[in-house]
Design a protein around this motif. Structure first.
Motif, PDB file in Angstrom:
ATOM      1  N   CYS A 277      -4.733 -59.210   2.770  1.00  0.00           N
ATOM      2  CA  CYS A 277      -5.646 -58.510   1.853  1.00  0.00           C
ATOM      3  C   CYS A 277      -5.204 -58.608   0.403  1.00  0.00           C
ATOM      4  CB  CYS A 277      -5.798 -57.049   2.271  1.00  0.00           C
ATOM      5  SG  CYS A 277      -4.342 -56.028   1.968  1.00  0.00           S
TER       6      CYS A 277
ATOM      7  N   LYS B 230      -3.670 -56.329  -1.250  1.00  0.00           N
ATOM      8  CA  LYS B 230      -3.705 -55.015  -1.895  1.00  0.00           C
ATOM      9  C   LYS B 230      -2.802 -53.975  -1.233  1.00  0.00           C
ATOM     10  CE  LYS B 230      -8.440 -55.838  -3.253  1.00  0.00           C
ATOM     11  NZ  LYS B 230      -9.839 -55.476  -3.029  1.00  0.00           N
ATOM     12  N   CYS B 231      -2.453 -54.154   0.024  1.00  0.00           N
ATOM     13  CA  CYS B 231      -1.644 -53.150   0.726  1.00  0.00           C
ATOM     14  C   CYS B 231      -0.194 -53.221   0.248  1.00  0.00           C
ATOM     15  CB  CYS B 231      -1.726 -53.354   2.239  1.00  0.00           C
ATOM     16  SG  CYS B 231      -0.925 -54.837   2.837  1.00  0.00           S
ATOM     17  N   ARG B 232       0.624 -52.261   0.697  1.00  0.00           N
ATOM     18  CA  ARG B 232       2.008 -52.180   0.229  1.00  0.00           C
ATOM     19  C   ARG B 232       2.836 -53.408   0.602  1.00  0.00           C
ATOM     20  NH1 ARG B 232       5.584 -50.972   4.148  1.00  0.00           N
ATOM     21  NH2 ARG B 232       4.781 -50.178   6.104  1.00  0.00           N
ATOM     22  N   CYS B 233       2.513 -54.055   1.715  1.00  0.00           N
ATOM     23  CA  CYS B 233       3.267 -55.245   2.120  1.00  0.00           C
ATOM     24  C   CYS B 233       2.793 -56.491   1.373  1.00  0.00           C
ATOM     25  CB  CYS B 233       3.155 -55.451   3.630  1.00  0.00           C
ATOM     26  SG  CYS B 233       4.040 -54.194   4.554  1.00  0.00           S
ATOM     27  N   CYS B 234       1.498 -56.623   1.194  1.00  0.00           N
ATOM     28  CA  CYS B 234       0.964 -57.790   0.481  1.00  0.00           C
ATOM     29  C   CYS B 234       1.383 -57.792  -0.986  1.00  0.00           C
ATOM     30  CB  CYS B 234      -0.561 -57.827   0.572  1.00  0.00           C
ATOM     31  SG  CYS B 234      -1.162 -58.352   2.175  1.00  0.00           S
TER      32      CYS B 234
ATOM     33  N   CYS C 213       0.720 -57.950   6.742  1.00  0.00           N
ATOM     34  CA  CYS C 213      -0.288 -57.128   6.068  1.00  0.00           C
ATOM     35  C   CYS C 213      -0.698 -56.008   7.025  1.00  0.00           C
ATOM     36  CB  CYS C 213      -1.485 -58.008   5.720  1.00  0.00           C
ATOM     37  SG  CYS C 213      -2.925 -57.132   5.116  1.00  0.00           S
ATOM     38  N   VAL C 214      -0.967 -54.812   6.494  1.00  0.00           N
ATOM     39  CA  VAL C 214      -1.317 -53.690   7.363  1.00  0.00           C
ATOM     40  C   VAL C 214      -2.618 -53.945   8.121  1.00  0.00           C
ATOM     41  CG1 VAL C 214      -0.069 -51.973   6.036  1.00  0.00           C
ATOM     42  CG2 VAL C 214      -2.442 -52.418   5.499  1.00  0.00           C
ATOM     43  N   HIS C 215      -3.452 -54.837   7.627  1.00  0.00           N
ATOM     44  CA  HIS C 215      -4.705 -55.163   8.307  1.00  0.00           C
ATOM     45  C   HIS C 215      -4.521 -56.291   9.326  1.00  0.00           C
ATOM     46  CE1 HIS C 215      -6.751 -52.566   5.548  1.00  0.00           C
ATOM     47  NE2 HIS C 215      -6.190 -53.199   4.533  1.00  0.00           N
TER      48      HIS C 215
END
Length: 81
Positions: free
Chosen positions: A47, A49-53, A69-71
């Motif tokens: 994504c 945008k998440c904390r991992c990306c 990625c959280v998704h």
């Protein structure tokens, strides 16, 4: 008039609980699991945008997060062969 209340943890939460005698101090080995590669989460793109990306190098981060990625977290993990 004040009351004194004593809070006691249940036996399962106390530090004196007995350990499983079958383990004999040895740690259980964790079975490595991998993504299925077929579900929606596995085939989805990062994504960004998440904390991992945000921490990934390809998105300008310092590469401090080594997670997916959280998704993209697979729900159908399987054992590695």
């Amino acid at each position: 008039q004040l009351e004194l209340v004593l809070c006691v943890a249940p036996p399962s939460m106390s530090s004196n609980s007995k350990k499983d005698s079958s383990s004999s101090g040895a740690k259980k080995r964790r079975i490595p699991r991998v993504r299925c590669g077929e579900c929606d989460a596995c085939t989805r793109a990062d994504c960004g945008k998440c904390r991992c990306c945000v921490r990934k190098k390809k998105f300008g981060g310092d590469d401090s997060c080594k997670e997916a990625c959280v998704h993209r977290r697979c729900k159908n993990l399987r054992e590695r062969i």
